[in-house]
Write a protein that holds these residues in place. Structure first.
Motif, mmCIF file in Angstrom:
data_model
loop_
_atom_site.group_PDB
_atom_site.id
_atom_site.type_symbol
_atom_site.label_atom_id
_atom_site.label_comp_id
_atom_site.label_asym_id
_atom_site.label_seq_id
_atom_site.Cartn_x
_atom_site.Cartn_y
_atom_site.Cartn_z
ATOM 1 N N ASP A 112 11.091 11.762 10.017
ATOM 2 C CA ASP A 112 11.883 11.344 9.279
ATOM 3 C C ASP A 112 11.730 10.082 8.612
ATOM 4 O O ASP A 112 12.449 9.621 7.691
ATOM 5 N N THR A 113 10.534 9.440 8.673
ATOM 6 C CA THR A 113 10.213 8.197 8.178
ATOM 7 C C THR A 113 8.909 8.311 7.225
ATOM 8 O O THR A 113 8.711 7.605 6.230
ATOM 9 N N LEU A 114 7.811 8.740 7.955
ATOM 10 C CA LEU A 114 6.552 8.883 7.385
ATOM 11 C C LEU A 114 6.024 10.344 7.618
ATOM 12 O O LEU A 114 6.835 11.174 8.010
ATOM 13 N N GLY A 115 4.750 10.574 7.135
ATOM 14 C CA GLY A 115 4.198 11.944 7.689
ATOM 15 C C GLY A 115 4.810 12.883 6.715
ATOM 16 O O GLY A 115 5.446 12.506 5.693
ATOM 17 N N ARG A 383 -0.314 -1.536 5.767
ATOM 18 C CA ARG A 383 -0.790 -1.199 4.383
ATOM 19 C C ARG A 383 -1.009 0.301 4.236
ATOM 20 O O ARG A 383 -0.665 1.245 3.478
ATOM 21 N N THR A 384 -1.490 0.910 5.573
ATOM 22 C CA THR A 384 -1.662 2.429 5.634
ATOM 23 C C THR A 384 -0.307 3.244 5.416
ATOM 24 O O THR A 384 -0.332 4.271 4.944
ATOM 25 N N ASN A 385 0.813 2.691 6.003
ATOM 26 C CA ASN A 385 1.999 3.281 5.694
ATOM 27 C C ASN A 385 2.748 3.247 4.330
ATOM 28 O O ASN A 385 3.342 3.836 3.577
ATOM 29 N N ALA A 408 0.464 12.556 0.590
ATOM 30 C CA ALA A 408 0.118 13.382 1.637
ATOM 31 C C ALA A 408 -1.321 13.325 2.250
ATOM 32 O O ALA A 408 -1.720 13.173 3.258
ATOM 33 N N MET A 409 -1.957 13.015 1.089
ATOM 34 C CA MET A 409 -3.477 12.727 1.426
ATOM 35 C C MET A 409 -3.894 11.270 2.086
ATOM 36 O O MET A 409 -4.552 11.426 2.585
ATOM 37 N N LEU A 410 -3.005 10.338 1.797
ATOM 38 C CA LEU A 410 -3.085 9.122 2.378
ATOM 39 C C LEU A 410 -2.174 8.951 3.527
ATOM 40 O O LEU A 410 -2.422 7.937 4.279
ATOM 41 N N ASP A 411 -1.514 9.920 4.000
ATOM 42 C CA ASP A 411 -0.846 9.562 5.274
ATOM 43 C C ASP A 411 -1.993 9.786 6.316
ATOM 44 O O ASP A 411 -2.548 10.738 6.584
#
Length: 451
Positions: A112-115, A383-385, A408-411
């Motif tokens: 529900d937050t990332l991914g 920063r990755t998120n 999605a590519m950078l998740d």
């Protein structure tokens, strides 16, 4: 003093609304407020209305309570709007967010937050929140919008970037984790002073002390004692090993739970490493299980809330919503943790991203605290998120479908499990399955060039 009009958007989330209403009515200065309960589900709305009256009776409060399915009527003249909607619900939206990625070997815990689950939730939620904010601009332009809706950072970022409404994103992970750590090391939480900063669900305690004593050595002692970190989530024991492992590697403790944090990084959920799942006690499909339990118990809970003759117990929660309203109405100064835009607050995170920092609240409103620079490795991890958050917000605000693929590519978790073709195919399938839940520009593949 004038009585504020407080509108609950998504008031059919009865248990959460109950906690917030109880908090508000517990303050004598707010006990005669107008509480407007708005939801698109009349049945759940009725339950929340009954609960509101029972709370008022238990507390000896005399609010005006209005329940409506008319959003414009609910917002007209509101001083505060508390948002707790879930766009798409458990079915079909949440189930799609879990089941379609599973076909590609991509497993999640909360989603529900990332991914990929967080991205899809944002794509269907941000447009609805923007519509609500446009209504607020017409009907209550001075309202303070308290957003509890996930994905917190993406939603709040979009609202603050694209609308004129004063919005602050609120979560309970900062104060909730502080309470947990206090229990772990055996120090009363009311004696602890802490400073925390970062992004929602990935903020870190920069200071954790009592009377000038740094308590981080005690947390290290607890970790090295060999005790298996355990905590309770809705009555079920869950290992908290992921966060303690990250503490071991980073030297700072993170605010959000292990089941959440395991899917914000590429280290813990790997389809060819079941030993990691077992070692760190990672509860795959955890949110699905929680939803099923809540759905199964809803009828019993509703009957208890609507028909019990016993007084409805009221216990103050640790949510910030009522404290903010009380401080703005009375001038009582308080510090809360809010999600706001990074305008000179954290130097080594991108300007304009959504950050979670301490905020002073009084009659002057929400006043964020400047932090300066975070430890560089913490900022790098955040920063990755933030990359994913930024591209998802950009996709919604510009209508450019290609930025959904880019997000999605950078998740971190998605990229660790899938190749580029799999990621693009997964995005295509999810967008198609969501149908009208996704705004029209993002449903069209015509503008996206693929080889």
């Amino acid at each position: 003093m004038p009585k504020p009009k407080i509108t609950f958007i998504g008031a059919g989330s009865t248990v959460f609304a109950k906690n917030l209403m109880g908090d508000i009515l517990s303050f004598p200065e707010l006990s005669e407020s107008t509480l407007v309960l708005y939801d698109i589900n009349p049945e759940r709305l009725k339950t929340s209305e009954v609960v509101a009256h029972r709370l008022a009776q238990s507390l000896g409060a005399r609010p005006q309570i209005i329940a409506t399915t008319d959003r414009e009527a609910a917002l007209e003249g509101a001083h505060y709007a508390i948002n707790m909607v879930q766009v798409g619900g458990y079915k079909p939206a949440t189930v799609l967010d879990f089941e379609i990625p599973k076909k590609y070997g991509l497993r999640q815990t909360i989603a529900d937050t990332l991914g990929i689950g967080g991205i899809m939730r944002a794509l269907r939620t941000i447009p609805v929140l923007l519509e609500m904010a446009r209504d607020m601009e017409r009907l209550c332009p001075e309202v303070l919008h308290l957003n509890y809706v996930n994905p917190m950072a993406m939603n709040t970022w979009a609202l603050l970037k694209a609308t004129r409404i004063k919005t602050v994103g609120l979560c309970h992970s900062v104060q909730g984790t502080a309470e947990q750590l206090a229990r772990d090391i055996g120090v009363p939480v009311e004696e602890i002073n802490y400073l925390c900063a970062g992004i929602n669900h990935m903020a870190f305690y920069l200071k954790f002390e009592r009377g000038g004593e740094d308590l981080y050595p005690r947390i290290w002692e607890y970790l090295e004692s060999g005790q298996s970190p355990q905590r309770l989530v809705e009555g079920a024991p869950l290992a908290d090993k992921v966060r303690y492992e990250m503490f071991r590697r980073l030297g700072y403790f993170v605010t959000e739970s292990s089941e959440h944090f395991s899917e914000y990084t590429p280290y813990f959920i790997k389809r060819d490493r079941p030993d990691l799942i077992e070692k760190f006690g990672i509860p795959l499909d955890e949110y699905i299980r929680r939803c099923e339990v809540q759905i199964a118990g809803w009828e019993h809970l509703r009957a208890e809330l609507e028909h019990s003759t016993q007084p409805l117990p009221v216990h103050r929660s640790h949510e910030y919503g009522s404290l903010i309203i009380h401080s703005q109405e009375t001038g009582t100064p308080r510090v809360v943790y809010g999600n706001v835009l990074n305008h000179g607050l954290i130097d080594n995170l991108p300007h304009g991203c959504c950050v979670e920092v301490p905020c002073l609240v009084d009659k002057n409103g929400i006043q964020p605290t400047r932090i300066g620079s975070l430890p560089p490795h913490l900022a790098a991890l955040m920063r990755t998120n933030i990359n994913v958050q930024e591209l998802t917000v950009e996709a919604v605000l510009t209508g450019k479908r290609e930025h959904v693929y880019h997000a999605a590519m950078l998740d971190p978790h998605t990229a660790a499990e899938l190749d580029l073709e799999q990621i693009w195919n997964l995005v295509d399938e999810l967008l198609a399955a969501h149908g009208d839940w996704i705004p029209e520009p993002l449903r069209s593949r015509e503008a996206v060039v693929r080889s």
